[in-house]
Design a protein around this motif. Structure first.
Motif, PDB file in Angstrom:
ATOM      1  N   GLY A  28       3.689   5.336  -6.731  1.00 33.85           N
ATOM      2  CA  GLY A  28       4.808   6.271  -6.618  1.00 33.85           C
ATOM      3  C   GLY A  28       5.818   5.846  -5.561  1.00 33.85           C
ATOM      4  N   PHE A  29       5.323   5.427  -4.389  1.00 29.79           N
ATOM      5  CA  PHE A  29       6.242   4.972  -3.339  1.00 29.79           C
ATOM      6  C   PHE A  29       6.989   3.716  -3.771  1.00 29.79           C
ATOM      7  CE2 PHE A  29       3.564   7.333  -0.134  1.00 29.79           C
ATOM      8  CZ  PHE A  29       4.548   8.268   0.143  1.00 29.79           C
ATOM      9  N   GLY A  30       6.296   2.815  -4.465  1.00 29.23           N
ATOM     10  CA  GLY A  30       6.960   1.609  -4.951  1.00 29.23           C
ATOM     11  C   GLY A  30       8.018   1.910  -5.989  1.00 29.23           C
ATOM     12  N   ALA A  31       7.693   2.804  -6.930  1.00 26.87           N
ATOM     13  CA  ALA A  31       8.664   3.185  -7.963  1.00 26.87           C
ATOM     14  C   ALA A  31       9.855   3.915  -7.348  1.00 26.87           C
ATOM     15  CB  ALA A  31       7.991   4.052  -9.019  1.00 26.87           C
ATOM     16  N   LEU A  32       9.584   4.772  -6.368  1.00 25.85           N
ATOM     17  CA  LEU A  32      10.675   5.463  -5.689  1.00 25.85           C
ATOM     18  C   LEU A  32      11.553   4.468  -4.929  1.00 25.85           C
ATOM     19  CD1 LEU A  32      11.883   8.260  -5.023  1.00 25.85           C
ATOM     20  CD2 LEU A  32      10.430   8.270  -3.003  1.00 25.85           C
ATOM     21  N   GLY A  33      10.909   3.477  -4.326  1.00 25.72           N
ATOM     22  CA  GLY A  33      11.672   2.463  -3.614  1.00 25.72           C
ATOM     23  C   GLY A  33      12.504   1.593  -4.533  1.00 25.72           C
ATOM     24  N   GLU A  38      18.791   6.449  -3.158  1.00 24.18           N
ATOM     25  CA  GLU A  38      19.270   5.921  -1.884  1.00 24.18           C
ATOM     26  C   GLU A  38      18.151   5.174  -1.171  1.00 24.18           C
ATOM     27  OE1 GLU A  38      21.093   8.914   0.466  1.00 24.18           O
ATOM     28  OE2 GLU A  38      22.280   9.668  -1.190  1.00 24.18           O
ATOM     29  N   SER A  39      17.531   4.244  -1.844  1.00 21.55           N
ATOM     30  CA  SER A  39      16.395   3.543  -1.272  1.00 21.55           C
ATOM     31  C   SER A  39      16.849   2.325  -0.477  1.00 21.55           C
ATOM     32  CB  SER A  39      15.448   3.099  -2.382  1.00 21.55           C
ATOM     33  OG  SER A  39      14.409   2.341  -1.830  1.00 21.55           O
ATOM     34  N   ALA A  40      16.237   2.163   0.690  1.00 22.28           N
ATOM     35  CA  ALA A  40      16.513   0.992   1.515  1.00 22.28           C
ATOM     36  C   ALA A  40      15.348   0.005   1.455  1.00 22.28           C
ATOM     37  CB  ALA A  40      16.769   1.420   2.952  1.00 22.28           C
ATOM     38  N   MET A  41      14.393   0.259   0.563  1.00 21.35           N
ATOM     39  CA  MET A  41      13.218  -0.603   0.457  1.00 21.35           C
ATOM     40  C   MET A  41      13.608  -1.927  -0.206  1.00 21.35           C
ATOM     41  SD  MET A  41       9.610   0.085  -1.547  1.00 21.35           S
ATOM     42  CE  MET A  41       9.181   1.486  -0.550  1.00 21.35           C
ATOM     43  N   PRO A  42      13.150  -3.042   0.373  1.00 18.91           N
ATOM     44  CA  PRO A  42      13.401  -4.328  -0.277  1.00 18.91           C
ATOM     45  C   PRO A  42      12.708  -4.399  -1.642  1.00 18.91           C
ATOM     46  CG  PRO A  42      12.660  -4.634   1.987  1.00 18.91           C
ATOM     47  CD  PRO A  42      12.495  -3.191   1.662  1.00 18.91           C
ATOM     48  N   ILE A  43      13.335  -5.068  -2.585  1.00 20.97           N
ATOM     49  CA  ILE A  43      12.792  -5.151  -3.951  1.00 20.97           C
ATOM     50  C   ILE A  43      11.394  -5.768  -3.987  1.00 20.97           C
ATOM     51  CG2 ILE A  43      13.153  -6.206  -6.220  1.00 20.97           C
ATOM     52  CD1 ILE A  43      16.133  -5.686  -5.855  1.00 20.97           C
ATOM     53  N   PRO A  44      11.113  -6.868  -3.252  1.00 27.20           N
ATOM     54  CA  PRO A  44       9.745  -7.416  -3.297  1.00 27.20           C
ATOM     55  C   PRO A  44       8.686  -6.441  -2.796  1.00 27.20           C
ATOM     56  CG  PRO A  44      11.246  -9.047  -2.430  1.00 27.20           C
ATOM     57  CD  PRO A  44      12.013  -7.765  -2.530  1.00 27.20           C
ATOM     58  N   GLN A  45       9.034  -5.619  -1.798  1.00 25.42           N
ATOM     59  CA  GLN A  45       8.077  -4.639  -1.301  1.00 25.42           C
ATOM     60  C   GLN A  45       7.810  -3.564  -2.352  1.00 25.42           C
ATOM     61  OE1 GLN A  45       9.328  -2.496   2.184  1.00 25.42           O
ATOM     62  NE2 GLN A  45       7.302  -1.603   2.508  1.00 25.42           N
ATOM     63  N   GLY A  46       8.836  -3.119  -3.044  1.00 29.29           N
ATOM     64  CA  GLY A  46       8.646  -2.135  -4.106  1.00 29.29           C
ATOM     65  C   GLY A  46       7.792  -2.667  -5.239  1.00 29.29           C
ATOM     66  N   ILE A  47       8.048  -3.915  -5.626  1.00 30.76           N
ATOM     67  CA  ILE A  47       7.245  -4.537  -6.691  1.00 30.76           C
ATOM     68  C   ILE A  47       5.796  -4.683  -6.244  1.00 30.76           C
ATOM     69  CG2 ILE A  47       6.917  -6.667  -8.004  1.00 30.76           C
ATOM     70  CD1 ILE A  47       9.990  -6.936  -8.030  1.00 30.76           C
ATOM     71  N   ALA A  48       5.598  -5.105  -5.003  1.00 32.20           N
ATOM     72  CA  ALA A  48       4.228  -5.262  -4.490  1.00 32.20           C
ATOM     73  C   ALA A  48       3.489  -3.928  -4.471  1.00 32.20           C
ATOM     74  CB  ALA A  48       4.262  -5.878  -3.097  1.00 32.20           C
ATOM     75  N   LEU A  49       4.172  -2.861  -4.073  1.00 34.71           N
ATOM     76  CA  LEU A  49       3.526  -1.543  -4.055  1.00 34.71           C
ATOM     77  C   LEU A  49       3.178  -1.062  -5.458  1.00 34.71           C
ATOM     78  CD1 LEU A  49       5.533   0.345  -1.299  1.00 34.71           C
ATOM     79  CD2 LEU A  49       3.094  -0.141  -1.292  1.00 34.71           C
ATOM     80  N   VAL A  50       4.054  -1.290  -6.411  1.00 30.12           N
ATOM     81  CA  VAL A  50       3.783  -0.879  -7.790  1.00 30.12           C
ATOM     82  C   VAL A  50       2.584  -1.646  -8.343  1.00 30.12           C
ATOM     83  CG1 VAL A  50       4.686  -0.981 -10.148  1.00 30.12           C
ATOM     84  CG2 VAL A  50       6.092  -0.050  -8.323  1.00 30.12           C
TER      85      VAL A  50
END
Length: 125
Positions: A28-33, A38-50
């Motif tokens: 959920g946090f990765g998908a939200l990122g 208005e997400s400031a999460m880097p794309i690789p971090q979001g993919i890694a979390l998902v």
């Protein structure tokens, strides 16, 4: 693959259910990122979390079905997450402007999952 489920009285059951919830939270946090407005999460971090969330959820689900390989993978993945969140606690503290106790909460959750899965090793033998 075994079709037999772990008993609900087993510590492995509690560990696997907690691991599934942690996997859903990471997903959920990765998908939200990735897709949040208005997400400031880097794309690789979001993919890694998902990806890690899906792997953790599925390995804990199959650990409930007494699959030894899934149990071992869930144990190692959650054990690694302990170290990741221990060393990431100062960043959480700084980002949330709080104390270190709050920063260590994710590590404590993953520690409890790992311990609950590890003490049930005889059920997977």
């Amino acid at each position: 693959m075994s079709s037999e489920w772990i008993s609900s009285k087993s510590p492995a059951f509690a560990g696997a259910v907690l691991g599934m919830m942690a996997g859903l939270a990471a997903f959920g946090f990765g998908a939200l990122g990735l897709f949040g407005p208005e997400s400031a999460m880097p794309i690789p971090q979001g993919i890694a979390l998902v990806v890690a969330g899906l792997i953790n959820w599925s390995s804990c689900f199959f650990a409930l079905k007494r699959v030894r390989l899934a149990w071992a993978f869930a144990l190692s993945l959650n054990g690694t997450a302990i170290l990741v969140f221990i060393f990431g606690a100062p960043k959480v503290r700084d980002a949330w402007h709080t104390n270190m106790g709050v920063g260590y909460l994710p590590a404590l959750i993953f520690l409890s999952i790992t311990v609950l899965l590890a003490i049930s090793s005889d059920e997977y033998g």
